[in-house]
Write an enzyme that holds these catalytic residues in place. Structure first.
Site, PDB file in Angstrom:
ATOM      1  N   ASP A  82       0.864  -1.173   0.000  1.00 27.21           N
ATOM      2  CA  ASP A  82       0.000   0.000   0.000  1.00 27.21           C
ATOM      3  C   ASP A  82       0.911   1.236   0.000  1.00 27.21           C
ATOM      4  OD1 ASP A  82      -2.164   1.688  -0.018  1.00 27.21           O
ATOM      5  OD2 ASP A  82      -3.255   0.651   1.554  1.00 27.21           O
TER       6      ASP A  82
HETATM    7  C1  BGC Z   1      -5.115   3.223   0.223  1.00 24.42           C
HETATM    8  C2  BGC Z   1      -5.291   2.271  -0.935  1.00 24.42           C
HETATM    9  C3  BGC Z   1      -5.125   3.004  -2.238  1.00 24.42           C
HETATM   10  C4  BGC Z   1      -3.763   3.655  -2.256  1.00 24.42           C
HETATM   11  C5  BGC Z   1      -3.448   4.376  -3.547  1.00 24.42           C
HETATM   12  C6  BGC Z   1      -3.858   4.057   0.090  1.00 24.42           C
HETATM   13  O1  BGC Z   1      -3.820   5.094   1.028  1.00 24.42           O
HETATM   14  O2  BGC Z   1      -5.096   2.485   1.419  1.00 24.42           O
HETATM   15  O3  BGC Z   1      -6.551   1.650  -0.839  1.00 24.42           O
HETATM   16  O4  BGC Z   1      -5.292   2.127  -3.314  1.00 24.42           O
HETATM   17  O5  BGC Z   1      -3.707   4.603  -1.194  1.00 24.42           O
HETATM   18  O6  BGC Z   1      -4.143   5.549  -3.671  1.00 24.42           O
END
Ligand code: BGC
Length: 741
Positions: A269
């Site tokens: 993530d």
């Molecule tokens: C979130 C993800 C997301 C990623 C990219 C993160 O903060 O937890 O779900 O896909 O950001 O934007």
């Protein structure tokens, strides 16, 4: 290995694998690390740093760039100006639509329609593809049993079976029949795993989930989409049982790769590899890179621990090149599967236009089927225009095209929405007067100065429709609440209007189940619309005026108050289960009652043990009667299918959809079993007065669960089976699974 063996191995490689291996053998270590690195775009231009990094082969993927010219330019640098010409993965959070916004995923889950979820994802994929996006970070399939958690909005709710079915449908919608198809993009199953169990519903918080529960509840949707061929997985931010997911070797290697034989790639993530040291799991970025590579996180999102430390870790002998090769191969394979090497560039003319009529029609259908009618006293709904001369439309969400879109709409725009007030005017078409009063500037407002206007508006009208709930910003990532009542002074607004005696129809837009206990008796009808998306207005108007019957069902339990959380229908029975005959409210306890005089049961003294609305619940403008539940046998053998049929009768005078639900209970297990588990459902259209026979077929694996030794088995014994319109269905049958001989 003899030459013969080598040749044999090569023959068994697919053409894609051969291409990957060829490319891999030409790559330097730095280029390999580049493929493992995802950079953030600049939204609309290419910074010199990014251009240089792409040119140097240091970038495998870029996220958050949606200008097609910029994306094409990035691809041009990657393909034409780097040594090996490897195209980029272009990622974006396309969660419930790109320009045409579908209801939030929790709302889509309330439709229980795998067709609509699939179609919605297809629309999103096509629209995102017009900008060169080839990878979305969806579906989010975290089991969510805590409505305080803002990310429940992005999920399919509390149930492993429903989330599995809808998760697979969403993957199929994004990925199409082939990733090479023009309208297909790669999907990403997230957040692996257990993120939904964040303590106290606070985002990013610790998750402690016993392995048995993890396997029986949290992992099944991930296993289902892995089996369905989801191209990528994303590791969760959270700490799972002491080991953050981005460094969790057991989760990524043992479960995902070994047990599930998963072939796609895993992305971290946002910054989550660097955060391993913030968790206190590693002491610095170098150790974080080591743990993440060792766990098998193939690509690092945004942080740069891989860029900065993998070479040293290899030089130190801590990591070996074979590990890196496997990870890069996983990534390259997805790029080949997407056809990026043949077609790295996007030509918008190849694809349908965003927000076209067909896309809007699907968004409307999805919104229609996701609204849940929670209450309808005295048939206040649908509004009969022959008997209604004036309608009050009140509330901050009545005409707010932006707020109806919900969380995670990076690319959706309020100006493209059809709001409720306009849609009501369209349907009413002059047949009744419409009086609008916004009453509050937003859902959090505590300013009551316009309440007198709102009350006067309701007073002069035959019916008042209130559009209340939560603005988009109150749910989604990092937007958790400890109190989930209607925010601001919306409850007081309802109380003030209730005094007028004008019937009240409450339409709630929200990203989570709200606790409606304080106001539920003050309104006549409640239509729960979640955040319904671009076409929310016309869908809601059709339901309010009876052009369609509401048919959504709750994908998550609605608690009476926050103190009941966690509350979900598939709970365990306990040794002292709550029951009505033992239930006493604290207001009714005599003074100095002896300690054991109340009985001993798993209840609270200050609220009933039942939820306000159970999982699976939702009313219709008609009634359905369930009868003649039949099983093909009551003595089932292993590997013998069980055929279950039931008749569903539409006893009212309008045609409508019903979501027929099948629940099971395994009475005795080597680990305790939930009191009920959803094992089948079907949305059926039944004409007024018509009876439909609905058939389900269960296999032995539908009776199986992970036992105390983490083996997935069905155990012989007695089962109860219910079919009905929600998890409290009464029509029941029983059967036994016979011992194997
Ligand atoms: C979130 C993800 C997301 C990623 C990219 C993160 O903060 O937890 O779900 O896909 O950001 O934007």
């Amino acid at each position: 290995m003899s030459l013969n063996n080598v040749q044999h191995l090569h023959q068994s490689f697919s053409e894609e694998e051969q291409k990957v291996q060829q490319l891999l053998s030409a790559m330097t270590l730095s280029e390999k690390i580049g493929q493992m690195s995802q950079f953030s775009g600049n939204e609309g231009f290419i910074s010199p740093d990014l251009a240089e990094a792409v040119k140097a082969g240091k970038v495998g993927s870029v996220l958050n760039e949606v200008d097609v010219n910029v994306v094409n330019q990035l691809q041009h640098i990657a393909v034409n100006e780097t040594r090996l010409g490897i195209p980029l993965l272009i990622g974006r959070d396309v969660i419930h639509g790109f320009k045409t916004i579908m209801p939030i995923p929790l709302g889509q889950a309330a439709s229980w329609s795998k067709d609509l979820v699939k179609q919605g994802a297809k629309v999103a994929a096509i629209e995102a593809k017009t900008r060169g996006i080839n990878w979305t970070f969806a579906p989010m399939i975290d089991i969510s049993r805590d409505p305080r958690w803002g990310r429940i909005a992005e999920s399919f709710g509390e149930d492993p079976f429903l989330s599995s079915v809808l998760g697979v449908a969403m993957v199929q919608g994004f990925q199409g029949n082939s990733l090479k198809d023009k309208g297909s993009i790669a999907a990403c199953a997230k957040h692996f795993a257990g993120y939904g169990a964040s303590e106290s519903g606070r985002d990013y918080n610790t998750a402690n989930i016993p392995e048995n529960e993890l396997r029986n509840v949290y992992l099944p949707p991930f296993k289902a989409v892995a089996d369905a061929g989801v191209a990528t997985f994303m590791a969760s931010f959270s700490d799972l049982n002491g080991v953050p997911a981005s460094g969790n070797e057991w989760l990524m290697k043992q479960v995902l790769r070994k047990e599930w034989q998963y072939q796609g790639f895993v992305v971290s993530d946002w910054d989550s590899i660097r955060q391993l040291s913030v968790h206190g799991f590693t002491q610095d970025d170098k150790q974080s890179a080591y743990e993440a590579v060792n766990a098998g996180i193939d690509m690092e999102m945004v942080s740069s621990t891989y860029q900065n430390h993998i070479e040293d870790l290899i030089a130190d002998g801590k990591l070996i090149i074979a590990q890196i090769n496997t990870m890069v191969a996983n990534i390259l394979t997805v790029k080949f599967k997407l056809g990026l090497f043949e077609n790295p560039f996007t030509n918008q003319d190849d694809l349908p236009k965003v927000l076209n009529q067909q896309h809007l029609a699907i968004a409307k259908q999805s919104a229609l089927q996701s609204c849940v009618l929670l209450k309808n006293s005295a048939n206040t709904l649908p509004i009969n225009l022959n008997k209604t001369n004036s309608i009050a439309v009140i509330g901050p969400l009545a005409n707010d095209g932006y707020e109806q879109l919900g969380t995670w709409i990076f690319d959706g725009e309020g100006k493209d929405s059809k709001n409720c007030l306009d849609a009501i005017k369209d349907v009413v078409n002059g047949d009744a007067e419409i009086h609008f009063e916004q009453a509050l500037s937003n859902t959090r407002s505590k300013d009551t100065q316009y309440f007198t206007n709102a009350v006067a508006t309701a007073e002069k009208s035959d019916v008042a429709i209130l559009f209340l709930g939560e603005e988009s910003i109150l749910s989604g990532e990092a937007h958790c609440r400890s109190n989930i009542d209607l925010p601001g002074c919306q409850e007081q607004l309802i109380e003030a209007i209730a005094k007028t005696n004008t019937p009240i129809i409450l339409v709630v837009m929200a990203g989570r189940p709200l606790t409606l206990t304080n106001i539920i008796d003050k309104v006549d009808s409640v239509l729960y619309a979640w955040h319904p998306g671009t076409m929310g207005g016309p869908a809601i108007a059709d339901l309010l005026f009876g052009k369609q019957s509401p048919s959504g069902k709750l994908p998550v339990t609605f608690p009476r108050n926050v103190g009941q959380i966690p509350m979900y229908y598939a709970h365990k029975h306990t040794g002292k289960p709550a029951s009505q005959d033992m239930y006493v409210h604290m207001d009714d306890i005599p003074q100095r009652a002896p300690q054991t005089s109340l009985g001993m049961a798993a209840t609270h003294l200050d609220t009933h043990f039942s939820p306000l609305f159970p999982f699976g619940f939702g009313l219709s403008y008609t009634h359905f009667k369930y009868q003649n539940l039949l099983l093909s046998t009551d003595k089932l053998k292993f590997n013998q299918p069980l055929k279950v049929t039931v008749e569903v009768l539409n006893t009212g005078d309008i045609d409508a959809d019903e979501i027929v639900q099948l629940y099971l209970r395994d009475l005795v297990g080597s680990v305790t079993r939930p009191v009920k588990e959803l094992k089948g459902f079907e949305r059926v259209h039944i004409k007024a007065g018509e009876t439909k026979t609905v058939t389900f077929t269960l296999d032995t694996k539908d009776l199986a669960f992970f036992d105390r030794n983490m083996r997935f088995n069905a155990e012989p014994g007695e089962f109860l089976l219910w079919i009905g319109g929600n998890c409290e269905a009464q029509l029941m049958a029983s059967f036994s699974l016979e011992e194997e001989h």
